[in-house]
Every structure is written in C-alpha cells, then in structure tokens.
Design a protein around this motif. Structure first.
Motif: not given
Length: 232
Positions: A154-160, A168-171, A178-179
C-alpha cells in the motif's frame, strides 16, 4: 510460584496503543489511527495472496550479505515468510522478537525455515536483526517486488505523508526505497514446491498474526511434506 504466561501479540499491541494515547500528540496519533482504519476498510482483499498460489523464482537480499533465492530455500524444505514494515517500526520491534520466542522454535522443530521480509534496504534493515539477535533470516524485498506480486503493498495516505514530511524526513528516506510504499503485515507458509498452503494478511499493522494458527497450519504442512517424501 507459577510464572504467568507472556501476553499475546494482540495484548502487546493494545499496550503500545495505550502508551501512545498517553504520550503522543493527539493529532499525530489520529493520523496513525486513520491510516490503519483506511487500510482495513479499503484494502483490496481479492488481490491478496491466497492458498494455492505458487512462488518459485523470487529473489531477496539477505541482510547479512548475498542473494537469497527462494527456490534454493525451498529445496531444503518448506518456508514461512513473515512480511513486516521496516527496522525502526515500533510494532515490528514487538512482533519479530515475539515470533523469535513463540513461532520460530516450533517451525524449526517441524523443519520449516522462517524468513522475515521487508522492502527496506539491507544495510538499514540489518539493524533489527542485530538489535534483537534474531536467529532466523531477515531479507530485503527490493522495490517491494514480491510484496506487489502478493497484492499486499500500500501507499501511505496524504495525511501520513504530510505528517512525516513536517518532521523533516520521508518514508522513502527511512527505508531507502525512495517511495511511500510498504507491505501490509503477512504470514505465508510455502511447501517444497513453492505452493502457498497458509496465508494471513493483516492490513492494520497493530493486528498481526498470532503464532498459534501458523503453528497449527505448519503441523499439517510438515505432515504432508513427510508423507510426500516417504512416497518418493
């Protein structure tokens, strides 16, 4: 005095959630709750891996180095695959040590190899194996290749996504992929031919598979495997 039994995974995750309720910012906690609820409500269960599906040519990366060919593992016997999120996921740091204590010994006694799988890059994923001194294989599913085939990504939703970016970071930076994509937790049992004999996918990552049903299915698989080998 009789030592009390260890809590179930369900109880441990309930304790984790209660701790979060007591300590987390309510708005941040709600984002987490909403994402998990959304997955439960919208996951395409018709796409989930199911008994009868077959896996044979899949390739993973062992966090301790080298390529892990599923076919080579299956040549040695049945395999249990446990899909989890990433090395610093709090729930995963509860689940994997729990499986080490309550699932892996039973599987090993039945001749079934346990492999824990995450899309996180090996050089970061290895931390969870070292932190808990896990004796089973921990492997990276590059680009969620196997997870996508199993219908559990699954792809994390917009709020997450917005919440994590605000920190200051991303999953994708955490996992090295990178996703924003992760697998839903899942447990599979494969026979020597790579045929799925048991599959349980839990869209809510705080509602993971307990060892009991897996071990029951593993006993059946081991009996069938022994009978098959005796007939050869």
């Amino acid at each position: 005095m009789t030592q009390s039994a260890e809590p179930t995974l369900t109880q441990l995750f309930a304790d984790l959630h209660a701790h979060r309720v007591a300590t987390m910012d309510p708005a941040q906690l709600q984002i987490n709750i909403d994402q998990r609820r959304e997955l439960v409500e919208t996951a395409d269960r018709s796409a989930f891996v199911r008994p009868g599906d077959r896996l044979v040519g899949e390739v993973l990366q062992d966090v301790e180095g080298g390529t892990l060919h599923l076919g080579a593992l299956l040549a040695r016997g049945p395999v249990a695959l446990v899909f989890f999120r990433f090395a610093t996921c709090p729930a995963c740091n509860i689940a994997l040590p729990y499986y080490q204590r309550h699932l892996e010994p039973g599987l090993r006694a039945l001749g079934i190899q346990l492999v824990a799988v995450s899309p996180q890059v090996p050089e970061r994923l290895v931390d969870i194996k070292r932190r808990h001194d896990l004796t089973f294989i921990v492997a990276s599913d590059r680009d969620n290749t196997l997870g996508r085939r199993l219908g559990i990504v699954f792809t994390a939703n917009a709020a997450s996504q917005a919440s994590q970016l605000a920190k200051g970071t991303s999953l994708g930076e955490v996992t090295g992929t990178g996703t924003w994509d992760l697998p839903m937790p899942a447990v599979l049992l494969l026979d020597r031919d790579g045929v799925v004999r048991y599959a349980d996918v839990t869209p809510d990552w705080l509602a993971r598979t307990e060892p009991g049903p897996v071990l029951q299915a593993a006993c059946t698989l081991a009996f069938q495997d022994a009978a098959h080998r005796a007939a050869e």
